[in-house]
Motif scaffolding. Structure first.
Motif, PDB file in Angstrom:
ATOM      1  N   ARG A   6      -0.949  15.822 -28.143  1.00 13.32           N
ATOM      2  CA  ARG A   6      -0.461  16.409 -26.897  1.00 13.32           C
ATOM      3  C   ARG A   6      -0.979  15.563 -25.740  1.00 13.32           C
ATOM      4  NH1 ARG A   6      -2.562  21.379 -23.788  1.00 13.32           N
ATOM      5  NH2 ARG A   6      -4.385  21.004 -25.107  1.00 13.32           N
ATOM      6  N   ALA A   7      -0.072  15.165 -24.868  1.00 10.90           N
ATOM      7  CA  ALA A   7      -0.439  14.342 -23.715  1.00 10.90           C
ATOM      8  C   ALA A   7       0.131  14.979 -22.453  1.00 10.90           C
ATOM      9  CB  ALA A   7       0.091  12.918 -23.874  1.00 10.90           C
ATOM     10  N   ILE A   8      -0.474  14.668 -21.321  1.00  4.98           N
ATOM     11  CA  ILE A   8      -0.046  15.260 -20.058  1.00  4.98           C
ATOM     12  C   ILE A   8      -0.023  14.191 -18.979  1.00  4.98           C
ATOM     13  CG2 ILE A   8      -2.376  15.889 -19.252  1.00  4.98           C
ATOM     14  CD1 ILE A   8      -1.098  18.579 -18.314  1.00  4.98           C
ATOM     15  N   SER A   9       0.848  14.365 -18.007  1.00  5.42           N
ATOM     16  CA  SER A   9       0.912  13.421 -16.886  1.00  5.42           C
ATOM     17  C   SER A   9      -0.305  13.616 -15.987  1.00  5.42           C
ATOM     18  CB  SER A   9       2.197  13.641 -16.080  1.00  5.42           C
ATOM     19  OG  SER A   9       2.226  14.951 -15.524  1.00  5.42           O
ATOM     20  N   GLY A  10      -0.583  12.600 -15.179  1.00  7.27           N
ATOM     21  CA  GLY A  10      -1.754  12.657 -14.324  1.00  7.27           C
ATOM     22  C   GLY A  10      -1.761  13.820 -13.356  1.00  7.27           C
ATOM     23  N   ASN A  11      -0.584  14.212 -12.871  1.00  4.27           N
ATOM     24  CA  ASN A  11      -0.511  15.321 -11.918  1.00  4.27           C
ATOM     25  C   ASN A  11      -0.289  16.677 -12.588  1.00  4.27           C
ATOM     26  OD1 ASN A  11       2.163  15.184 -12.687  1.00  4.27           O
ATOM     27  ND2 ASN A  11       2.958  14.656 -10.660  1.00  4.27           N
ATOM     28  N   GLY A  12      -0.263  16.682 -13.916  1.00  6.54           N
ATOM     29  CA  GLY A  12      -0.123  17.943 -14.640  1.00  6.54           C
ATOM     30  C   GLY A  12       1.262  18.547 -14.597  1.00  6.54           C
ATOM     31  N   MET A  13       2.263  17.783 -14.208  1.00 10.25           N
ATOM     32  CA  MET A  13       3.613  18.313 -14.070  1.00 10.25           C
ATOM     33  C   MET A  13       4.489  18.099 -15.309  1.00 10.25           C
ATOM     34  SD  MET A  13       3.962  19.869 -11.153  1.00 10.25           S
ATOM     35  CE  MET A  13       2.338  20.522 -11.563  1.00 10.25           C
ATOM     36  N   ALA A  14       4.013  17.325 -16.271  1.00 11.92           N
ATOM     37  CA  ALA A  14       4.792  17.071 -17.481  1.00 11.92           C
ATOM     38  C   ALA A  14       3.852  16.987 -18.669  1.00 11.92           C
ATOM     39  CB  ALA A  14       5.602  15.787 -17.358  1.00 11.92           C
ATOM     40  N   VAL A  15       4.270  17.575 -19.782  1.00  7.53           N
ATOM     41  CA  VAL A  15       3.484  17.537 -21.010  1.00  7.53           C
ATOM     42  C   VAL A  15       4.377  17.063 -22.146  1.00  7.53           C
ATOM     43  CG1 VAL A  15       3.970  19.950 -21.574  1.00  7.53           C
ATOM     44  CG2 VAL A  15       1.934  18.852 -22.519  1.00  7.53           C
ATOM     45  N   CYS A  16       3.803  16.298 -23.059  1.00 10.77           N
ATOM     46  CA  CYS A  16       4.575  15.761 -24.178  1.00 10.77           C
ATOM     47  C   CYS A  16       3.814  15.965 -25.483  1.00 10.77           C
ATOM     48  CB  CYS A  16       4.846  14.269 -23.978  1.00 10.77           C
ATOM     49  SG  CYS A  16       5.895  13.541 -25.273  1.00 10.77           S
ATOM     50  N   TYR A  17       4.521  16.497 -26.472  1.00 14.04           N
ATOM     51  CA  TYR A  17       4.003  16.623 -27.835  1.00 14.04           C
ATOM     52  C   TYR A  17       4.725  15.583 -28.679  1.00 14.04           C
ATOM     53  CZ  TYR A  17       2.529  21.281 -26.240  1.00 14.04           C
ATOM     54  OH  TYR A  17       1.961  22.328 -25.543  1.00 14.04           O
ATOM     55  N   ALA A  18       3.978  14.841 -29.483  1.00 14.73           N
ATOM     56  CA  ALA A  18       4.594  13.828 -30.346  1.00 14.73           C
ATOM     57  C   ALA A  18       4.009  13.934 -31.741  1.00 14.73           C
ATOM     58  CB  ALA A  18       4.370  12.428 -29.777  1.00 14.73           C
ATOM     59  N   LEU A  19       4.875  13.779 -32.743  1.00 11.56           N
ATOM     60  CA  LEU A  19       4.473  13.985 -34.131  1.00 11.56           C
ATOM     61  C   LEU A  19       5.074  12.924 -35.032  1.00 11.56           C
ATOM     62  CD1 LEU A  19       3.418  15.687 -36.582  1.00 11.56           C
ATOM     63  CD2 LEU A  19       5.506  17.061 -36.365  1.00 11.56           C
ATOM     64  N   ASP A  20       4.231  12.338 -35.871  1.00 11.73           N
ATOM     65  CA  ASP A  20       4.700  11.527 -36.997  1.00 11.73           C
ATOM     66  C   ASP A  20       4.677  12.449 -38.217  1.00 11.73           C
ATOM     67  OD1 ASP A  20       5.032   9.903 -39.219  1.00 11.73           O
ATOM     68  OD2 ASP A  20       3.876   8.235 -38.368  1.00 11.73           O
ATOM     69  N   SER A  21       5.846  12.889 -38.634  1.00 13.75           N
ATOM     70  CA  SER A  21       5.950  13.861 -39.726  1.00 13.75           C
ATOM     71  C   SER A  21       6.439  13.228 -41.030  1.00 13.75           C
ATOM     72  CB  SER A  21       6.896  14.999 -39.321  1.00 13.75           C
ATOM     73  OG  SER A  21       8.190  14.489 -39.000  1.00 13.75           O
ATOM     74  N   THR A  22       6.279  11.912 -41.150  1.00 15.24           N
ATOM     75  CA  THR A  22       6.803  11.209 -42.325  1.00 15.24           C
ATOM     76  C   THR A  22       6.289  11.815 -43.630  1.00 15.24           C
ATOM     77  OG1 THR A  22       6.923   9.158 -41.031  1.00 15.24           O
ATOM     78  CG2 THR A  22       7.035   8.956 -43.429  1.00 15.24           C
ATOM     79  N   ASP A  23       4.984  12.052 -43.714  1.00 17.54           N
ATOM     80  CA  ASP A  23       4.416  12.606 -44.944  1.00 17.54           C
ATOM     81  C   ASP A  23       4.901  14.033 -45.180  1.00 17.54           C
ATOM     82  OD1 ASP A  23       3.082  10.259 -45.370  1.00 17.54           O
ATOM     83  OD2 ASP A  23       1.123  10.988 -44.718  1.00 17.54           O
ATOM     84  N   MET A  24       5.026  14.806 -44.122  1.00 15.06           N
ATOM     85  CA  MET A  24       5.468  16.203 -44.252  1.00 15.06           C
ATOM     86  C   MET A  24       6.896  16.273 -44.786  1.00 15.06           C
ATOM     87  SD  MET A  24       4.001  17.597 -40.615  1.00 15.06           S
ATOM     88  CE  MET A  24       4.394  19.334 -40.874  1.00 15.06           C
ATOM     89  N   VAL A  25       7.779  15.463 -44.211  1.00 17.85           N
ATOM     90  CA  VAL A  25       9.176  15.480 -44.648  1.00 17.85           C
ATOM     91  C   VAL A  25       9.294  14.857 -46.041  1.00 17.85           C
ATOM     92  CG1 VAL A  25      11.533  14.806 -44.061  1.00 17.85           C
ATOM     93  CG2 VAL A  25       9.930  15.421 -42.247  1.00 17.85           C
TER      94      VAL A  25
END
Length: 299
Positions: A6-25
């Motif tokens: 989970r990452a967030i912009s410096g001003n806290g106005m945008a958040v991003c979740y990113a996943l590598d799900s290769t093993d899960m799938v």
């Protein structure tokens, strides 16, 4: 194991979740022996469920995503816990249809385009929250984006991908979900649009070696992003013999006795992990007796 950040912009106005799900799938494909297009469809929904599950606040909470679009794959369902561990299945795991006009796996053709996406958030007590939206495309990512815009009024960009190799194993899978938070203005909107439009497909980025951290930071480029946290997630089914017994016990005493006498046993198979649980005749008769004893006596 998959990796979810989970990452967030410096001003806290945008958040991003990113996943590598290769093993899960990959584990999903191993369990269900699904055809390429169904692996792609179910894997996308599994990835989305894992990300959305990690957004839940409480231990014991869970989220269920279901797509019913009228396609040959039938219903596609994914469930995740608050840690982001997820499981999924399609009613019909083997579907063979032509590639789409772009030469890609025709996920929307397998899922169908005329139906609904439903989202169930269960906090373990009280009535769960249920959101329901019409399918936009059946490609899953666009449908998740539509759900957030329609049901939660949260501007969202969702990208999901599954790359299936020629031997039907999973070469790459993953996704990201980027949301603008209350107070975001035109500057943030413009930057997010610019970033996401410039990003290649998720599976291409994963094949190129990008980590989930790099995916998220790229989606938030120009916004002074920073990573908040990271976790490992996996394909995980929490079925148990006790739960299966509880499902059997919900049947009537007459049904249980008929099953015991006619079949000699009952065998239940978990949709998500394909594990089988056998209940012998004696156990079925005992369940039936308990049901009968719990019924109020007629005067």
């Amino acid at each position: 194991m998959g990796k979810l950040i989970r990452a967030i912009s410096g001003n806290g106005m945008a958040v991003c979740y990113a996943l590598d799900s290769t093993d899960m799938v990959g584990e999903l494909e191993r369990i269900h022996r699904s055809s390429a297009v169904v692996t792609a469809a179910t894997g996308r929904l599994l990835t989305a469920a894992s990300i959305m599950g990690s957004m839940l606040k409480g231990e014991g909470h869970s989220i269920t995503l279901g797509v019913s679009g009228g396609g040959p794959a039938g219903s596609v369902i994914a469930v995740a816990d608050a840690a982001g561990n997820a499981k999924a299945y399609a009613t019909n795991p083997v579907v063979e249809i032509p590639l789409n006009p772009r030469g890609k796996l025709d996920v929307s053709g397998a899922v169908g385009r005329e139906g609904k996406l439903y989202v169930i958030r269960d906090q373990g007590r009280g009535e769960p929250y249920v959101g329901l939206v019409p399918l936009v495309s059946g490609e899953i990512a666009e449908d998740i984006t539509s759900y957030f815009a329609t049901s939660e009024q949260v501007p969202t960009v969702c990208a999901l991908g599954v790359l299936v190799d020629t031997d039907l194993t999973v070469k790459a899978a993953g996704g990201y979900l980027l949301q603008l938070l209350p107070g975001a203005g035109e500057e943030e909107i413009s930057q997010v649009e610019q970033n996401t439009l410039a990003m290649p497909p998720v599976t291409q980025l994963i094949c190129d070696g990008l980590t989930p951290e790099e995916l998220a930071l790229r989606a938030l480029a120009g916004m002074e992003p920073r990573v908040l946290d990271a976790r490992t997630v996996e394909y995980r089914c929490d079925c148990t013999r006790q739960r299966m017994a509880a499902a059997l016990a919900s049947l009537g005493a007459g049904e249980l006795r008929a099953m015991a006498e006619e079949d000699g046993q009952a065998e239940l198979c978990c949709h998500f992990c394909r594990d089988r649980f056998t209940f012998p005749r004696e156990e079925l008769l005992e369940m039936a007796s308990r049901k009968e004893e719990s019924q109020p006596r007629q005067p």
